[in-house]
Design a protein around this motif. Structure first.
Motif, PDB file in Angstrom:
ATOM      1  N   LEU A   1       0.823  -1.199   0.000  1.00 32.87           N
ATOM      2  CA  LEU A   1       0.000   0.000   0.000  1.00 32.87           C
ATOM      3  C   LEU A   1       0.865   1.259   0.000  1.00 32.87           C
ATOM      4  O   LEU A   1       0.584   2.224  -0.728  1.00 32.87           O
ATOM      5  CB  LEU A   1      -0.920  -0.027   1.217  1.00 32.87           C
ATOM      6  CG  LEU A   1      -2.035   1.024   1.243  1.00 32.87           C
ATOM      7  CD1 LEU A   1      -3.273   0.451   1.927  1.00 32.87           C
ATOM      8  CD2 LEU A   1      -1.583   2.284   1.960  1.00 32.87           C
TER       9      LEU A   1
ATOM     10  N   GLU B   1     -10.639   4.595   5.746  1.00 38.25           N
ATOM     11  CA  GLU B   1     -10.438   3.527   4.761  1.00 38.25           C
ATOM     12  C   GLU B   1      -9.324   2.577   5.197  1.00 38.25           C
ATOM     13  O   GLU B   1      -9.418   1.361   4.996  1.00 38.25           O
ATOM     14  CB  GLU B   1     -10.129   4.142   3.397  1.00 38.25           C
ATOM     15  CG  GLU B   1     -11.335   4.819   2.762  1.00 38.25           C
ATOM     16  CD  GLU B   1     -10.977   5.623   1.520  1.00 38.25           C
ATOM     17  OE1 GLU B   1     -11.875   5.834   0.673  1.00 38.25           O
ATOM     18  OE2 GLU B   1      -9.804   6.043   1.387  1.00 38.25           O
TER      19      GLU B   1
ATOM     20  N   SER C   1       2.407   1.816  -3.456  1.00 35.58           N
ATOM     21  CA  SER C   1       1.391   2.262  -4.408  1.00 35.58           C
ATOM     22  C   SER C   1       1.061   3.739  -4.223  1.00 35.58           C
ATOM     23  O   SER C   1       0.870   4.468  -5.191  1.00 35.58           O
ATOM     24  CB  SER C   1       0.117   1.425  -4.254  1.00 35.58           C
ATOM     25  OG  SER C   1       0.353   0.081  -4.615  1.00 35.58           O
ATOM     26  N   CYS C   2       1.018   4.180  -2.956  1.00 37.63           N
ATOM     27  CA  CYS C   2       0.636   5.560  -2.667  1.00 37.63           C
ATOM     28  C   CYS C   2       1.801   6.541  -2.758  1.00 37.63           C
ATOM     29  O   CYS C   2       1.600   7.732  -3.000  1.00 37.63           O
ATOM     30  CB  CYS C   2       0.001   5.645  -1.281  1.00 37.63           C
ATOM     31  SG  CYS C   2      -1.585   4.795  -1.146  1.00 37.63           S
TER      32      CYS C   2
ATOM     33  N   SER D   1       0.771   3.841  -8.832  1.00 36.27           N
ATOM     34  CA  SER D   1      -0.358   4.445  -9.544  1.00 36.27           C
ATOM     35  C   SER D   1      -1.409   5.069  -8.638  1.00 36.27           C
ATOM     36  O   SER D   1      -2.331   5.725  -9.122  1.00 36.27           O
ATOM     37  CB  SER D   1      -1.031   3.374 -10.428  1.00 36.27           C
ATOM     38  OG  SER D   1      -1.470   2.283  -9.640  1.00 36.27           O
ATOM     39  N   TYR D   2      -1.279   4.878  -7.330  1.00 34.47           N
ATOM     40  CA  TYR D   2      -2.242   5.465  -6.398  1.00 34.47           C
ATOM     41  C   TYR D   2      -1.667   6.672  -5.659  1.00 34.47           C
ATOM     42  O   TYR D   2      -2.172   7.051  -4.603  1.00 34.47           O
ATOM     43  CB  TYR D   2      -2.706   4.416  -5.379  1.00 34.47           C
ATOM     44  CG  TYR D   2      -3.729   3.457  -5.930  1.00 34.47           C
ATOM     45  CD1 TYR D   2      -5.088   3.660  -5.740  1.00 34.47           C
ATOM     46  CD2 TYR D   2      -3.321   2.345  -6.661  1.00 34.47           C
ATOM     47  CE1 TYR D   2      -6.027   2.784  -6.254  1.00 34.47           C
ATOM     48  CE2 TYR D   2      -4.249   1.457  -7.185  1.00 34.47           C
ATOM     49  CZ  TYR D   2      -5.596   1.672  -6.973  1.00 34.47           C
ATOM     50  OH  TYR D   2      -6.519   0.800  -7.493  1.00 34.47           O
ATOM     51  N   HIS D   3      -0.621   7.292  -6.226  1.00 34.85           N
ATOM     52  CA  HIS D   3       0.018   8.388  -5.508  1.00 34.85           C
ATOM     53  C   HIS D   3      -0.894   9.606  -5.353  1.00 34.85           C
ATOM     54  O   HIS D   3      -0.648  10.471  -4.518  1.00 34.85           O
ATOM     55  CB  HIS D   3       1.323   8.806  -6.204  1.00 34.85           C
ATOM     56  CG  HIS D   3       1.130   9.437  -7.535  1.00 34.85           C
ATOM     57  ND1 HIS D   3       0.885   8.705  -8.674  1.00 34.85           N
ATOM     58  CD2 HIS D   3       1.135  10.732  -7.921  1.00 34.85           C
ATOM     59  CE1 HIS D   3       0.750   9.509  -9.708  1.00 34.85           C
ATOM     60  NE2 HIS D   3       0.897  10.745  -9.281  1.00 34.85           N
ATOM     61  N   ARG D   4      -1.952   9.668  -6.132  1.00 32.69           N
ATOM     62  CA  ARG D   4      -2.919  10.756  -6.005  1.00 32.69           C
ATOM     63  C   ARG D   4      -4.171  10.318  -5.241  1.00 32.69           C
ATOM     64  O   ARG D   4      -5.125  11.074  -5.143  1.00 32.69           O
ATOM     65  CB  ARG D   4      -3.328  11.283  -7.385  1.00 32.69           C
ATOM     66  CG  ARG D   4      -2.188  11.917  -8.178  1.00 32.69           C
ATOM     67  CD  ARG D   4      -2.697  12.472  -9.501  1.00 32.69           C
ATOM     68  NE  ARG D   4      -1.618  12.988 -10.313  1.00 32.69           N
ATOM     69  CZ  ARG D   4      -1.123  14.231 -10.216  1.00 32.69           C
ATOM     70  NH1 ARG D   4      -1.639  15.069  -9.333  1.00 32.69           N
ATOM     71  NH2 ARG D   4      -0.134  14.630 -11.000  1.00 32.69           N
ATOM     72  N   SER D   5      -4.164   9.105  -4.744  1.00 29.17           N
ATOM     73  CA  SER D   5      -5.359   8.560  -4.085  1.00 29.17           C
ATOM     74  C   SER D   5      -5.001   7.916  -2.753  1.00 29.17           C
ATOM     75  O   SER D   5      -5.296   6.745  -2.505  1.00 29.17           O
ATOM     76  CB  SER D   5      -6.029   7.527  -5.001  1.00 29.17           C
ATOM     77  OG  SER D   5      -6.308   8.062  -6.282  1.00 29.17           O
ATOM     78  N   VAL D   6      -4.383   8.671  -1.866  1.00 30.57           N
ATOM     79  CA  VAL D   6      -4.014   8.145  -0.554  1.00 30.57           C
ATOM     80  C   VAL D   6      -5.287   7.854   0.242  1.00 30.57           C
ATOM     81  O   VAL D   6      -6.170   8.708   0.336  1.00 30.57           O
ATOM     82  CB  VAL D   6      -3.142   9.148   0.216  1.00 30.57           C
ATOM     83  CG1 VAL D   6      -2.854   8.650   1.621  1.00 30.57           C
ATOM     84  CG2 VAL D   6      -1.840   9.389  -0.543  1.00 30.57           C
ATOM     85  N   PRO D   7      -5.419   6.653   0.795  1.00 26.70           N
ATOM     86  CA  PRO D   7      -6.624   6.315   1.557  1.00 26.70           C
ATOM     87  C   PRO D   7      -6.802   7.218   2.771  1.00 26.70           C
ATOM     88  O   PRO D   7      -5.830   7.707   3.352  1.00 26.70           O
ATOM     89  CB  PRO D   7      -6.381   4.871   1.992  1.00 26.70           C
ATOM     90  CG  PRO D   7      -5.330   4.354   1.076  1.00 26.70           C
ATOM     91  CD  PRO D   7      -4.466   5.525   0.739  1.00 26.70           C
TER      92      PRO D   7
END
Length: 210
Positions: free
Chosen positions: A174, A192, A177-178, A182-188
């Protein structure tokens, strides 16, 4: 030219040097980490970093050590604002308390200290090419693994070593990814993350993880 690192009151020269090294790693990568660059970033006379860590290996080891110290302030359970800082009604022990603590620590790391993650990945990759650094890097990392095994034991895990590995693997995936994926703009959000930890622990601990 990079701006110099601000020296907080009470900061030792060793910490100033290694903090500058971490800043350079986050900004420029491993190629940007040189003794001269650290001197410039730290605002110290040329030769200061060489006097502190004469070889590149010594500088890398000192940087790994400082990274572990700064990560411990973010991730170590003893540093978390609990129980005094938790929302009223939250648990103080058991799996639910473990979930609350882990979610808080991970969210704080992802949102406030992403540069430390980049540094960790830079150093971990370098360790794959330097056996002498690999051994040092692994030894430093044990300070996080052993307390996590203890936490899993306290939460009721029948196989705390294996479950700690699964928990670390989930967190590492996780975080990558953050921080760099690809999730660097979508940190939980913290909520969550709590849901994710709850699902993970429920799967490992059964009814005890609910």
């Amino acid at each position: 030219m990079a701006t110099s690192t601000t020296r907080a009151p009470g900061t030792s020269r060793a910490d100033l040097i290694t903090d500058a090294a971490l800043a350079l790693l986050a900004e420029r990568g491993m190629r940007g980490l040189t003794h001269r660059a650290v001197d410039e970033r730290a605002g110290l006379p040329q030769g200061s970093t060489s006097n502190y860590a004469r070889t590149r290996q010594a500088l890398l080891e000192a940087t790994v050590r400082r990274l572990a110290e700064r990560e411990a302030k973010v991730l170590a359970p003893g540093e978390l604002p609990m129980p005094d800082g938790r929302v009223q009604g939250e648990p103080t022990e058991g799996p639910d308390a473990l979930v609350a603590g882990l979610a808080l620590a991970l969210h704080r790391y992802l949102t406030r200290h992403p540069e430390l993650l980049i540094c960790r990945y830079e150093l971990a990759l370098e360790a794959t090419r330097r056996p002498e650094l690999r051994e040092f890097f692994d030894a430093t990392g044990r300070q996080f693994r052993e307390p996590l095994v203890a936490l899993m034991t306290a939460a009721g895990s029948p196989e705390p070593e294996r479950h700690a590995l699964s928990l670390v693997a989930w967190c590492e995936g996780l975080m990558f990814s953050c921080a760099a994926g690809s999730y660097h703009r979508s940190v939980p959000t913290a909520a969550e993350l709590r849901t994710g930890f709850t699902e993970l622990l429920r799967g490992m601990l059964g009814p005890r993880g609910q």
